[in-house]
Design a protein around this motif. Structure first.
Motif, PDB file in Angstrom:
ATOM      1  N   LEU A  34      -6.666   1.093   0.068  1.00  0.00           N
ATOM      2  CA  LEU A  34      -6.476   2.310  -0.711  1.00  0.00           C
ATOM      3  C   LEU A  34      -7.719   3.200  -0.686  1.00  0.00           C
ATOM      4  O   LEU A  34      -7.618   4.434  -0.627  1.00  0.00           O
ATOM      5  CB  LEU A  34      -6.115   1.962  -2.157  1.00  0.00           C
ATOM      6  CG  LEU A  34      -4.730   1.328  -2.365  1.00  0.00           C
ATOM      7  CD1 LEU A  34      -4.598   0.796  -3.786  1.00  0.00           C
ATOM      8  CD2 LEU A  34      -3.624   2.338  -2.071  1.00  0.00           C
TER       9      LEU A  34
ATOM     10  N   LEU B 134      -6.000  -4.759  -1.200  1.00  0.00           N
ATOM     11  CA  LEU B 134      -5.427  -3.465  -1.554  1.00  0.00           C
ATOM     12  C   LEU B 134      -6.520  -2.429  -1.790  1.00  0.00           C
ATOM     13  O   LEU B 134      -6.398  -1.271  -1.362  1.00  0.00           O
ATOM     14  CB  LEU B 134      -4.565  -3.594  -2.815  1.00  0.00           C
ATOM     15  CG  LEU B 134      -3.198  -4.261  -2.652  1.00  0.00           C
ATOM     16  CD1 LEU B 134      -2.541  -4.459  -4.012  1.00  0.00           C
ATOM     17  CD2 LEU B 134      -2.297  -3.419  -1.756  1.00  0.00           C
TER      18      LEU B 134
ATOM     19  N   VAL C  49       0.835  -1.201   0.000  1.00  0.00           N
ATOM     20  CA  VAL C  49       0.000   0.000   0.000  1.00  0.00           C
ATOM     21  C   VAL C  49       0.870   1.251   0.000  1.00  0.00           C
ATOM     22  O   VAL C  49       0.643   2.198  -0.767  1.00  0.00           O
ATOM     23  CB  VAL C  49      -0.944   0.003   1.221  1.00  0.00           C
ATOM     24  CG1 VAL C  49      -1.660   1.349   1.347  1.00  0.00           C
ATOM     25  CG2 VAL C  49      -1.971  -1.115   1.106  1.00  0.00           C
TER      26      VAL C  49
END
Length: 436
Positions: free
Chosen positions: A289, A285, A255
């Protein structure tokens, strides 16, 4: 508005032709003097005529400049954040990095010196190899994606080069502040120069220099590929390779590699290759995110953000969106927008999107097999390999088009002044000659 003048060989110079710089909301904040060709040519001649400063004087001036650059920097940090759209913390980080780079420029440059060579300042050498400059004047076509790019050319100044910087039209404030600090610290005006100019004049700076460095996209790489006097600095296309095993302990690193410093750098990861099924990692992810706050993400003028969204949608054709173009823009209502992270799953490691690098956190994740081999990993500035496969590591280390290899829990944006960025800059600036 703030006036950003050229910093020429006899002091500041304001031209009749001006460029207006706006912040991300469209508000004009500065007027930049654009230098005509004749002024550029005469200025570069002045750099060639200037005499080299003694090493001790250069080192004292660099150390002082580092302190001056970082001192009372709140207004500068705020201005650069407004214009560049980068988070405030990233501008503060860059300010400290540039300040430190001033103090360590000579030491950092020495990391690239061949072990068997002495410096020209070592008058005890009667016979042997001596490390010397390949020229006297170094030119820089600077990038505007992040202020920290200005920490690198300081090594040329430390080695005795006179330096001319053409600033980015997007963010000229960092090199102006840095060069003003260097001059205030003791470098003569004809040793370090700021030359804002139009694109049609910019090549004159490189033509008149002994050596130059130019930042840009693939077109810059192609333009200067055959010119041995110019070092092009293009897209990084940094990547992460995850071989079979548990990727969960490395999720923070992945990340961070994608989104650190707003995801705008050549050392941010844009390609994630996974041995096995990449979908579970893609889902993890995407969750991480999408939870990032706007404050750590880049901001653009709304029109530019819309253009980037449309470009992303076109490039992502055939990919599975986990974070797609439809969620990219967060309109702030003031003429600017935050660009949220994007993440797409590709059908194979051969998908062309793997090389797409965009100026915000944008990653492409794809399956990788041993049969794919090294090919999808080539042309990479930084590769983080999460693997304990030693034959594979050896192959990655010997691959010429992978500039830097990090192993395990090391993000792609990791940096230390003693490590090469894309090789040592001194590999380009210096040569070794025999003294007998």
């Amino acid at each position: 508005m703030l006036a950003v003048d050229a910093l020429g060989p006899v002091g500041p110079y304001r031209s009749r032709k001006q460029l207006t710089v706006t912040d991300v909301t469209g508000v004009p904040v500065a007027s930049v003097s654009l230098m005509p060709r004749l002024y550029v040519t005469r200025t570069m001649s002045a750099l060639h005529r200037a005499s080299e400063l003694p090493l001790a004087q250069r080192l004292r001036a660099l150390a002082t400049a580092g302190s001056l650059f970082a001192k009372d920097s709140d207004d500068y940090v705020d201005l650069v954040a407004r214009v560049s759209g980068l988070p405030l913390d990233d501008i503060r980080f860059a300010t400290n990095a540039i300040s430190e780079a001033c103090c360590t420029a000579f030491e950092a440059a020495q990391q690239g010196r061949p072990r068997g060579a002495s410096t020209v300042e070592d008058d005890r050498v009667a016979e042997g190899a001596v490390w010397t400059r390949r020229g006297h004047v170094f030119a820089v076509h600077a990038a505007g994606n992040h202020p920290a790019v200005h920490s690198l050319w300081l090594q040329a100044l430390a080695l005795g080069y006179r330096v001319a910087v053409r600033p980015s039209r997007r963010e000229p404030f960092t090199p102006h502040r840095l060069i003003a600090a260097l001059r205030a610290a003791g470098f003569p005006d004809d040793h370090v120069i700021l030359l804002p100019c139009e694109h049609d004049v910019a090549d004159e700076i490189l033509r008149c220099a002994d050596l130059g460095m130019a930042y840009g996209g693939d077109e810059v790489i192609a333009k200067y590929a055959g010119n041995p006097r110019v070092l092009p600095q293009g897209p990084g296309r940094s990547k992460i390779l995850v071989t079979a095993g548990d990727w969960a302990p490395f999720l923070d690193t992945i990340v961070s590699s994608i989104a650190h410093h707003g995801g705008v750098g050549c050392i941010n990861a844009t390609g994630i290759l996974v041995e096995g099924d990449p979908a579970p990692l893609a889902a993890a992810l995407a969750a991480r995110l999408s939870a990032l706050p706007d404050a750590v993400l880049p901001r653009y003028p709304l029109a530019a953000a819309v253009a980037l969204r449309d470009h992303l949608a076109q490039r992502a054709a055939g990919a599975q969106p986990f974070l797609g173009a439809d969620q990219l823009i967060h309109d702030l209502g003031d003429g600017s927008a935050v660009l949220r992270p994007a993440l797409h799953l590709l059908p194979s490691a051969a998908s062309p999107q793997l090389g797409a690098e965009l100026p915000f956190p944008c990653a492409w994740i794809a399956p990788w097999t041993r049969a794919d081999g090294i090919a999808p990993l080539r042309n990479t500035l930084v590769l983080t390999a999460i693997t304990d496969d030693h034959p594979l590591i050896a192959s990655l280390l010997s691959e010429p088009t992978i500039a830097n290899l990090y192993l395990g829990n090391r993000p792609t944006h990791y940096f230390h002044p003693h490590l090469p960025h894309d090789s040592y800059l001194t590999d380009f600036l210096m040569r070794t000659k025999a003294l007998a």
